[in-house]
Design a protein around this motif. Structure first.
Motif, PDB file in Angstrom:
ATOM      1  N   LYS A 126      -9.308  52.250  24.782  1.00 26.08           N
ATOM      2  CA  LYS A 126     -10.213  53.365  25.041  1.00 26.08           C
ATOM      3  C   LYS A 126     -11.055  53.689  23.813  1.00 26.08           C
ATOM      4  CE  LYS A 126      -7.423  55.717  28.577  1.00 26.08           C
ATOM      5  NZ  LYS A 126      -6.625  56.944  28.884  1.00 26.08           N
ATOM      6  N   ALA A 127     -10.504  53.412  22.618  1.00 24.60           N
ATOM      7  CA  ALA A 127     -11.185  53.721  21.364  1.00 24.60           C
ATOM      8  C   ALA A 127     -12.125  52.605  20.907  1.00 24.60           C
ATOM      9  CB  ALA A 127     -10.160  54.018  20.272  1.00 24.60           C
ATOM     10  N   GLY A 128     -12.320  51.581  21.733  1.00 19.89           N
ATOM     11  CA  GLY A 128     -13.289  50.549  21.418  1.00 19.89           C
ATOM     12  C   GLY A 128     -12.733  49.326  20.725  1.00 19.89           C
ATOM     13  N   PHE A 129     -11.424  49.168  20.720  1.00 14.98           N
ATOM     14  CA  PHE A 129     -10.806  48.009  20.075  1.00 14.98           C
ATOM     15  C   PHE A 129     -10.438  46.967  21.132  1.00 14.98           C
ATOM     16  CE2 PHE A 129      -9.999  51.575  17.234  1.00 14.98           C
ATOM     17  CZ  PHE A 129     -10.428  51.061  16.024  1.00 14.98           C
ATOM     18  N   ASN A 130     -10.593  45.701  20.765  1.00 12.54           N
ATOM     19  CA  ASN A 130     -10.211  44.618  21.671  1.00 12.54           C
ATOM     20  C   ASN A 130      -9.181  43.683  21.049  1.00 12.54           C
ATOM     21  OD1 ASN A 130     -11.717  43.189  19.812  1.00 12.54           O
ATOM     22  ND2 ASN A 130     -13.250  42.458  21.259  1.00 12.54           N
ATOM     23  N   MET A 131      -8.697  44.050  19.857  1.00  8.15           N
ATOM     24  CA  MET A 131      -7.732  43.201  19.145  1.00  8.15           C
ATOM     25  C   MET A 131      -6.781  44.065  18.341  1.00  8.15           C
ATOM     26  SD  MET A 131      -7.265  42.005  15.705  1.00  8.15           S
ATOM     27  CE  MET A 131      -8.815  41.655  14.871  1.00  8.15           C
ATOM     28  N   SER A 158     -16.560  61.224  10.102  1.00 11.69           N
ATOM     29  CA  SER A 158     -17.698  60.802   9.289  1.00 11.69           C
ATOM     30  C   SER A 158     -17.343  59.605   8.418  1.00 11.69           C
ATOM     31  CB  SER A 158     -18.171  61.969   8.420  1.00 11.69           C
ATOM     32  OG  SER A 158     -19.226  61.572   7.569  1.00 11.69           O
ATOM     33  N   ARG A 159     -16.182  59.646   7.788  1.00 12.60           N
ATOM     34  CA  ARG A 159     -15.742  58.527   6.944  1.00 12.60           C
ATOM     35  C   ARG A 159     -15.534  57.266   7.794  1.00 12.60           C
ATOM     36  NH1 ARG A 159     -13.137  59.888   1.825  1.00 12.60           N
ATOM     37  NH2 ARG A 159     -13.355  62.117   1.381  1.00 12.60           N
ATOM     38  N   TYR A 160     -14.965  57.450   8.980  1.00 12.72           N
ATOM     39  CA  TYR A 160     -14.774  56.304   9.877  1.00 12.72           C
ATOM     40  C   TYR A 160     -16.124  55.702  10.264  1.00 12.72           C
ATOM     41  CZ  TYR A 160     -13.239  53.583  13.916  1.00 12.72           C
ATOM     42  OH  TYR A 160     -13.004  52.563  14.799  1.00 12.72           O
ATOM     43  N   ARG A 161     -17.098  56.574  10.548  1.00  8.04           N
ATOM     44  CA  ARG A 161     -18.422  56.102  10.954  1.00  8.04           C
ATOM     45  C   ARG A 161     -19.073  55.277   9.846  1.00  8.04           C
ATOM     46  NH1 ARG A 161     -20.217  60.477  12.505  1.00  8.04           N
ATOM     47  NH2 ARG A 161     -20.209  60.196  14.777  1.00  8.04           N
ATOM     48  N   VAL A 162     -18.967  55.731   8.620  1.00  7.51           N
ATOM     49  CA  VAL A 162     -19.557  54.999   7.487  1.00  7.51           C
ATOM     50  C   VAL A 162     -18.987  53.585   7.407  1.00  7.51           C
ATOM     51  CG1 VAL A 162     -19.638  54.874   4.955  1.00  7.51           C
ATOM     52  CG2 VAL A 162     -20.158  57.034   6.121  1.00  7.51           C
ATOM     53  N   LYS A 163     -17.690  53.478   7.555  1.00  4.71           N
ATOM     54  CA  LYS A 163     -17.042  52.165   7.475  1.00  4.71           C
ATOM     55  C   LYS A 163     -17.446  51.278   8.649  1.00  4.71           C
ATOM     56  CE  LYS A 163     -13.049  53.963   4.943  1.00  4.71           C
ATOM     57  NZ  LYS A 163     -13.180  53.137   3.731  1.00  4.71           N
ATOM     58  N   ALA A 175     -15.015  54.942  20.217  1.00  2.65           N
ATOM     59  CA  ALA A 175     -15.630  53.865  20.985  1.00  2.65           C
ATOM     60  C   ALA A 175     -17.149  53.882  20.854  1.00  2.65           C
ATOM     61  CB  ALA A 175     -15.220  53.977  22.452  1.00  2.65           C
ATOM     62  N   LYS A 176     -17.761  55.063  20.832  1.00  6.23           N
ATOM     63  CA  LYS A 176     -19.216  55.163  20.685  1.00  6.23           C
ATOM     64  C   LYS A 176     -19.670  54.613  19.334  1.00  6.23           C
ATOM     65  CE  LYS A 176     -19.868  59.150  23.734  1.00  6.23           C
ATOM     66  NZ  LYS A 176     -20.214  60.595  23.806  1.00  6.23           N
ATOM     67  N   ILE A 177     -18.891  54.896  18.297  1.00  7.96           N
ATOM     68  CA  ILE A 177     -19.245  54.407  16.961  1.00  7.96           C
ATOM     69  C   ILE A 177     -19.161  52.891  16.908  1.00  7.96           C
ATOM     70  CG2 ILE A 177     -18.519  54.417  14.538  1.00  7.96           C
ATOM     71  CD1 ILE A 177     -17.572  57.313  14.976  1.00  7.96           C
ATOM     72  N   LEU A 213     -21.284  47.072  17.887  1.00 13.70           N
ATOM     73  CA  LEU A 213     -20.694  45.762  17.581  1.00 13.70           C
ATOM     74  C   LEU A 213     -20.968  44.755  18.682  1.00 13.70           C
ATOM     75  CD1 LEU A 213     -17.174  46.536  16.092  1.00 13.70           C
ATOM     76  CD2 LEU A 213     -18.992  45.209  15.002  1.00 13.70           C
ATOM     77  N   TRP A 214     -20.975  45.219  19.904  1.00 13.79           N
ATOM     78  CA  TRP A 214     -21.117  44.300  21.021  1.00 13.79           C
ATOM     79  C   TRP A 214     -22.557  43.819  21.172  1.00 13.79           C
ATOM     80  CZ3 TRP A 214     -16.500  43.791  20.385  1.00 13.79           C
ATOM     81  CH2 TRP A 214     -15.598  44.863  20.334  1.00 13.79           C
TER      82      TRP A 214
END
Length: 647
Positions: A402-407, A584-589, A636-638, A642-643
């Motif tokens: 749900k959070a946008g991870f596939n691995m 915010s820190r997560y978004r930067v990374k 997931a939006k952040i 990637l896709w």
């Protein structure tokens, strides 16, 4: 995960009272268990603990679960058999855990004993009885009715024994003796420590996965290995029996989809078969399609009966196309002697051309796919190495998707087989680490110019466990990459070990060294760096392998009421000032990861980490999984751009 570094920060939280584990008495060898109990742990009882069939890739209908309350004792090593047991333990939780109802330390100079009685169902008469263990950490000796039936060394792999000749009518007794040196030894153990702190966690000794018995014929199916080849539209299947097969011992393989038979053949026992899968439905995170596979041990009419020089003709045909064709046309006789259910996926993982010229990328089914993952320790505040339930274990995967991870990078821990079964069905790709070993002076540093030195016997044990891990898990299609070494922890001869893994399982990729010493460039399929800077560093380009961030992130956020040990210094690479600062820190990374994917051909990034673990507070979830530090939808939006980074 690094031991130290300039990005490491620490903080303290006000102390709170600590409750003892259920049934635990205050004593000098009590482990710290915290107040934290997951919502799943609160519902665990001796009657409902881990009830699913534990080997989903080789499943039989008849079996009996032996999880539940066993008697236990901790003794000196010279004790041949405890005269008195110390109490009861809830199997399969480690003796140090809260859910075990014991929560006691096991030192290297002690032995842990288990005992329980069981009966054999009357309708199992005439069959052989297997006693199976999902995993026991570390060295175990098993006795039935006082007689030794076998031993095992290795903390992460399944094993079993034929106990038929030791059984008697009525009640039978099984005893298990366990020794575990944990961090005092050099054996593979992952992050377990006798002195947990920082990135090292509470030791988990003894039985920590399901125990069960099942009936089998004397000659039975021992292994089914299915490997898809989507380029040829086939699945290659090896079927191994428990012993050598006679000329009339055969296996009938049937591949099906939603109840419809796709392909079927008969092969001689201990042989290979190729099944055509027309118009194959490929497995992917967006579409985790699986095919069913049934293997049945049958008898066939002698395929060489009446042939001139019958024995010579049969002998010369062994492992030839002529033998394959003759058995495929053989006539079955009698009833099915053994039957197991399995499954497979038509999927391919490889390295090939990507959107950035000259920089190969990871491909799934011959198309670029970015691997957006988390570092996943797989630890629990109430069960330690053992998840409180399959539902709890699965919940981590559901949240991450749900959070946008596939691995998920399963970090130096092997999970119960049901974990990979759930990942197969959900569509979560797995990078599987080999649990690390070695002693303090055998941990190779980032500045080292050579690898660790071990005695030959220690290296042999490590290679043996590595091979058993690959053998036990290679049936699960969700696993797409093996990680042989992490940050030089006990790293030795990684090029040879990587070739060994690649030889055992050429259908998957191999990461020889995740972080630090890159000593297998001609073997490793990826070049992997760890970077915990505010903005992740860019891996150097490589013309012959994919580039990945094997670890990055590490944003910490303490959540009051959900901490392992309030009042103790906590561990993280960075500490956010609140929910907004955390996101915010997560978004930067993540924005830097997206930039690297688009401009540099980055193939994968592994964020540290899924959940808090003991002193560590850099999880997306709290240790008890009760609270996420950011909404899954926001994460997931952040990650969504990637896709768009790959065609």
């Amino acid at each position: 995960m690094r031991f130290f570094g300039p990005a490491l920060l620490a903080l303290s939280i006000a102390a709170a009272p600590v409750a003892l584990a259920q049934g635990q008495q205050a004593r000098g060898d009590a482990t710290y268990t915290s107040d934290l109990v997951t919502r799943w742990g609160k519902g665990v009882t001796p009657d409902n603990v881990w009830q699913s069939y534990p080997r989903p890739q080789l499943q039989r209908r008849e079996w009996r679960n032996l999880n539940g309350l066993w008697d236990y004792a901790i003794t000196a090593p010279a004790v041949a058999r405890p005269q008195k047991m110390d109490g009861q333990i809830l199997v399969p939780f480690p003796v140090e855990s809260r859910l075990s109802r014991v929560a006691r330390k096991l030192t290297p100079d002690q032995r842990l004993w288990y005992r329980r009685s069981f009966t054999i169902p009357a309708n199992w008469a005439g069959q052989r009885i297997m006693l199976n263990f999902g995993a026991v950490d570390y060295a175990s000796q098993v006795m039935v009715n006082g007689a030794p039936v076998g031993g095992h060394k290795g903390g992460s792999d399944p094993f079993g024994f034929d106990i038929t000749d030791y059984l008697k009518p009525g009640d039978n007794e099984v005893m298990v003796q366990v020794a575990d040196p944990t961090s005092a030894g050099t054996q593979p153990r992952g992050k377990q420590s006798l002195d947990p702190s920082g990135i090292w966690y509470t030791a988990s000794s003894g039985i920590w996965q399901t125990v069960w018995i099942e009936p089998v014929p004397k000659l039975h199916i021992a292994d089914v290995r299915a490997t898809a080849d989507i380029d040829r539209g086939v699945v290659e299947v090896d079927v191994a029996l428990s012993n050598w097969a006679g000329d009339t011992d055969a296996v009938r393989l049937t591949a099906s989809s939603k109840g419809k038979v796709i392909a079927s053949t008969i092969l001689r026992g201990n042989r290979h078969a190729t099944l055509a899968i027309p118009d194959a439905h490929h497995w992917s995170p967006d579409d985790p399609f699986l095919y069913d596979l049934k293997a049945e041990l049958i008898s066939v009419r002698d395929p060489y009966a009446g042939q001139p020089e019958r024995d010579r003709k049969a002998y010369d045909a062994r492992f030839t196309l002529a033998e394959t064709q003759r058995y495929a046309a053989a006539q079955p006789e009698g009833a099915v002697r053994d039957s197991v259910d399995s499954y497979f996926a038509m999927r391919k993982i490889s390295v090939g051309q990507g959107p950035v010229r000259g920089q190969p990328v990871l491909l799934l089914n011959n198309k670029p796919l970015f691997h957006n993952g988390t570092l996943d320790q797989g630890w629990w505040p109430d069960g330690l190495l053992t998840p409180p339930s399959e539902e709890a274990m699965k919940s981590d995967l559901v949240f991450l998707m749900k959070a946008g991870f596939n691995m998920v990078r399963k970090h130096i821990k092997v999970e119960p087989a049901r974990y990979y079964y759930d990942a197969d069905r959900l569509g979560m790709m797995i990078w599987q680490d080999m649990p690390s070993g070695g002693g303090e002076d055998q941990f190779v540093a980032g500045t080292s110019q050579g690898q660790a030195i071990f005695p030959s016997s220690t290296m042999a044990d490590h290679v043996d466990e590595l091979g058993r891990m690959v053998g036990a898990l290679r049936a699960f299609p969700s696993i797409v990459l093996w990680v042989v070494n992490n940050e030089g922890w006990g790293q030795f001869d990684s090029a040879t070990l990587s070739k060994y893994v690649k030889g055992m399982d050429p259908s998957r990729l191999v990461n020889a060294n995740s972080g630090w010493m890159d000593v297998a460039p001609g073997v490793s399929d990826v070049f992997d760096i760890h970077t915990y800077e505010d903005k992740p560093n860019v891996p150097a380009r490589h013309a012959d392998r994919a580039i990945v961030l094997g670890e990055y992130g590490g944003v910490g956020l303490p959540v009051k009421g959900h901490l392992w040990k309030p009042g103790k210094t906590l561990w993280s690479y960075q500490v956010a000032g609140g929910d907004g600062d955390y996101l915010s820190r997560y978004r930067v990374k993540m924005e830097e990861v997206v930039r690297q994917a688009k401009l540099h051909g980055l193939s994968a990034a592994v964020y540290t980490q899924t959940s808090d673990v003991e002193d560590e507070i850099n999880g997306l979830l709290t240790y008890d999984r009760a609270q996420s530090k950011a909404k899954a939808e926001d994460l997931a939006k952040i990650a969504a751009p990637l896709w768009d980074a790959m065609p």
